[in-house]
Design an enzyme around this catalytic site. Structure first.
Site, PDB file in Angstrom:
ATOM      1  N   GLU A  49      -6.453   7.370  -1.618  1.00  0.00           N
ATOM      2  CA  GLU A  49      -7.359   6.538  -2.399  1.00  0.00           C
ATOM      3  C   GLU A  49      -8.261   5.756  -1.452  1.00  0.00           C
ATOM      4  OE1 GLU A  49      -4.609   5.808  -6.358  1.00  0.00           O
ATOM      5  OE2 GLU A  49      -4.958   4.147  -4.984  1.00  0.00           O
ATOM      6  N   SER A  71      -8.569   4.266  -6.175  1.00  0.00           N
ATOM      7  CA  SER A  71      -7.653   3.393  -6.905  1.00  0.00           C
ATOM      8  C   SER A  71      -8.261   3.104  -8.261  1.00  0.00           C
ATOM      9  CB  SER A  71      -7.471   2.084  -6.134  1.00  0.00           C
ATOM     10  OG  SER A  71      -6.942   1.089  -6.965  1.00  0.00           O
ATOM     11  N   ASP A  74       0.951   2.375  -3.528  1.00  0.00           N
ATOM     12  CA  ASP A  74      -0.451   2.664  -3.249  1.00  0.00           C
ATOM     13  C   ASP A  74      -1.128   1.446  -2.611  1.00  0.00           C
ATOM     14  OD1 ASP A  74       0.442   4.604  -5.181  1.00  0.00           O
ATOM     15  OD2 ASP A  74      -1.639   5.143  -5.478  1.00  0.00           O
TER      16      ASP A  74
END
Length: 557
Positions: free
Chosen positions: A446, A472, A83
């Protein structure tokens, strides 16, 4: 007496299975190995990120424990997407999609190879729920191990995490940070392997699954590179053989009560909004009835005690040294927010684990019940004419209870980030980012690049944000995500125009645009679906199959 190798014997016993045995022997396994229970070790090791980079080391320790306890470990690998590294790019759309691929791939190997038991080793955000979703599907004796948190970096005599680097982008872009300091922070923020250090999504889900009971309460909390982690992984390998002997399955551990325990731990520690998405998904896999409204009901009864980043001072390793997850369980027990009778994978109840908590004298990481950061938990669910199915807001570290301002509408994250970098967002604005939902992205990116840059520019306390995408766990501020229905599903967020007044009212759990039903309906009647960004491949497949964020953004249901 039940055979411990009952499942694997289907594949390996009898004259007709000689070809299978011959092929297994090509890998160095002998007859004695093949007569023992086969334990699948699902490893999410990969060289694309620090979060999972060290997992080969841990898997060797798990296998050592399995062998010591009389089993034959068989390791296999699956994918992982970072991520943090993909954040702010088109690649970030693959992150949530990867949760389904992780779950699917582990399920396929486990079903195809008839493992008697499973150990899943996770690291970065989506591998954690992805592994547990797979364990729920296969439902053989199993447990999940989280690879552990990275230690904090050191910069200008204080602890830093990757969150600080993201926020530094905004400070640097606005001339508030020199290039020398910017580069120094970049070099020092991530000192070694392990997942992001705050109570971001990885550590949030690690906490949740330890309190749920699918992970041993004593393993996930240990930092990634600690020698204690190695010893705990050997112990976990031995434990899975005990779990096999007891025939203790995920269906015995993942219940509505244990899901409530998991979420209350998230609410108490100020965890990530992504917990809502992932716990809904796990509940769906296990056939447990759970709704987005349940999370708000549970959160309002749970005090916020964890002074953890992004809204607080401390990092995950600080919580470990303060008393760890047993201490979280003890606080929940004392607050009347723990279903103490829920069985965990260790064989003990979570109440028994809670009563064994040892608190470090003078620790300030997890507050006492008499001195909470807030009387209610760190996550709330808002509904209204902009999000009829709900959206998720993290209130840990946020002091504002209401906000009203004109919408600044962006059709994707990239456009919003460009506007932030050019300092076109002003105090009082409500940034709206749409077509970033599960279908619209696809993949529900995100928004840390945007939210952190806003904070870095000094706008964190004077703007708000709404998106059908995700955040996030490092995001903080008045930022609401998972707005459902999403824009790509003709949700009302698709009707918003620049200048429309949007109101957040946290006590009333309300988010609305100051438009009448008739005005919204008129605008949506004129709405046209955007062209699909991906027409073939996994992204297109996901967009066709994925459900609403309010149902966990799951596929296959």
């Amino acid at each position: 007496m039940r055979k411990l190798n009952q499942r694997s014997s289907i594949m390996l016993e009898g004259p007709s299975r000689a070809p299978a045995r011959a092929m297994m022997k090509a890998m160095g396994l002998g007859d004695e190995d093949l007569q023992k229970p086969l334990v699948g070790i699902a490893n999410t090791w990969i060289e694309t990120m620090p979060c999972n980079y060290h997992l080969r080391r841990l898997s060797e320790k798990v296998k050592e424990g399995v062998r010591k306890a009389g089993g034959t470990p068989i390791e296999f690998n699956t994918i992982a997407i970072s991520d943090g590294i993909t954040m702010g790019t088109e690649g970030m759309k693959t992150s949530l999609v990867s949760r389904e691929v992780v779950a699917d791939s582990i399920e396929l190997v486990a079903r195809g190879h008839y493992f008697d038991a499973l150990v899943a080793i996770s690291g970065c955000d989506k591998t954690i729920p992805g592994t547990v979703m797979a364990l729920a599907r296969v439902n053989v004796p199993s447990l999940m191990i989280y690879g552990g948190s990275i230690e904090a970096g050191k910069f200008e005599n204080h602890d830093v995490t990757i969150q600080d680097v993201f926020e530094a982008v905004g400070r640097f872009s606005s001339g508030k940070m020199s290039v020398e300091k910017f580069c120094e922070l970049e070099d020092k923020a991530c000192p070694d392997a392990g997942a992001c250090g705050g109570q971001f999504t990885a550590n949030t889900m690690s906490t949740a699954f330890a309190l749920m009971g699918i992970s041993p309460v004593w393993i996930n909390e240990i930092p990634a590179m600690s020698s204690e982690k190695d010893a705990a992984c050997v112990r976990a390998g031995e434990l899975v053989m005990e779990v096999l002997k007891k025939d203790l399955k995920p269906s015995d551990l993942i219940t509505r009560k244990s899901l409530e325990n998991a979420f209350c731990a998230v609410a108490m520690t100020g965890g990530s909004t992504n917990a809502v998405l992932h716990l809904l998904a796990v509940a769906r896999e296990m056939g447990v009835k759970l709704s987005i409204e349940d999370f708000d009901r549970w959160s309002v009864k749970t005090p916020l005690l964890g002074d953890l980043k992004p809204g607080g001072k401390y990092v995950a390793s600080d919580l470990y040294h303060a008393g760890g997850f047993r201490l979280v369980a003890k606080r929940m027990l004392d607050a009347g927010r723990l279903h103490a009778d829920c069985v965990t994978v260790t064989g003990k109840t979570i109440g028994e684990e809670a009563r064994g908590a040892v608190e470090k004298p003078g620790q300030q990481v997890l507050r006492s019940l008499s001195d909470p950061l807030k009387a209610t938990g760190g996550l709330v669910i808002l509904k209204g004419n902009l999000a009829p199915e709900g959206c998720v807001l993290k209130v840990a570290g946020e002091k504002r209870l209401s906000f009203e301002g004109p919408a600044r509408v962006f059709e994707c994250e990239d456009d919003a980030f460009a506007a932030v970098k050019k300092q076109k967002i002003k105090a009082g604005d409500v940034v709206v980012i749409r077509y970033e939902g599960p279908k619209g992205g696809p993949g529900m990116r995100e928004m840390l690049a945007v939210t952190a840059a806003l904070v870095g520019e000094g706008l964190g306390d004077s703007v708000a944000l709404l998106t059908d995408g995700r955040f996030s766990g490092a995001t903080h501020g008045l930022m609401a995500g998972h707005a459902a229905p999403e824009a790509a599903d003709r949700g009302p967020i698709a009707a918003v125009k620049n200048g429309d007044i949007i109101r957040f009212d946290i006590p009333k759990r309300l988010i609305e645009v100051k438009l009448s039903k008739a005005q919204i309906k008129t605008r949506l009647n004129l709405w046209k679906a955007p062209k699909a960004r991906y027409k073939t491949g996994v992204m297109a497949k996901y967009a066709r199959l994925v459900s609403s964020a309010s149902h966990g953004a799951v596929t296959g249901f």
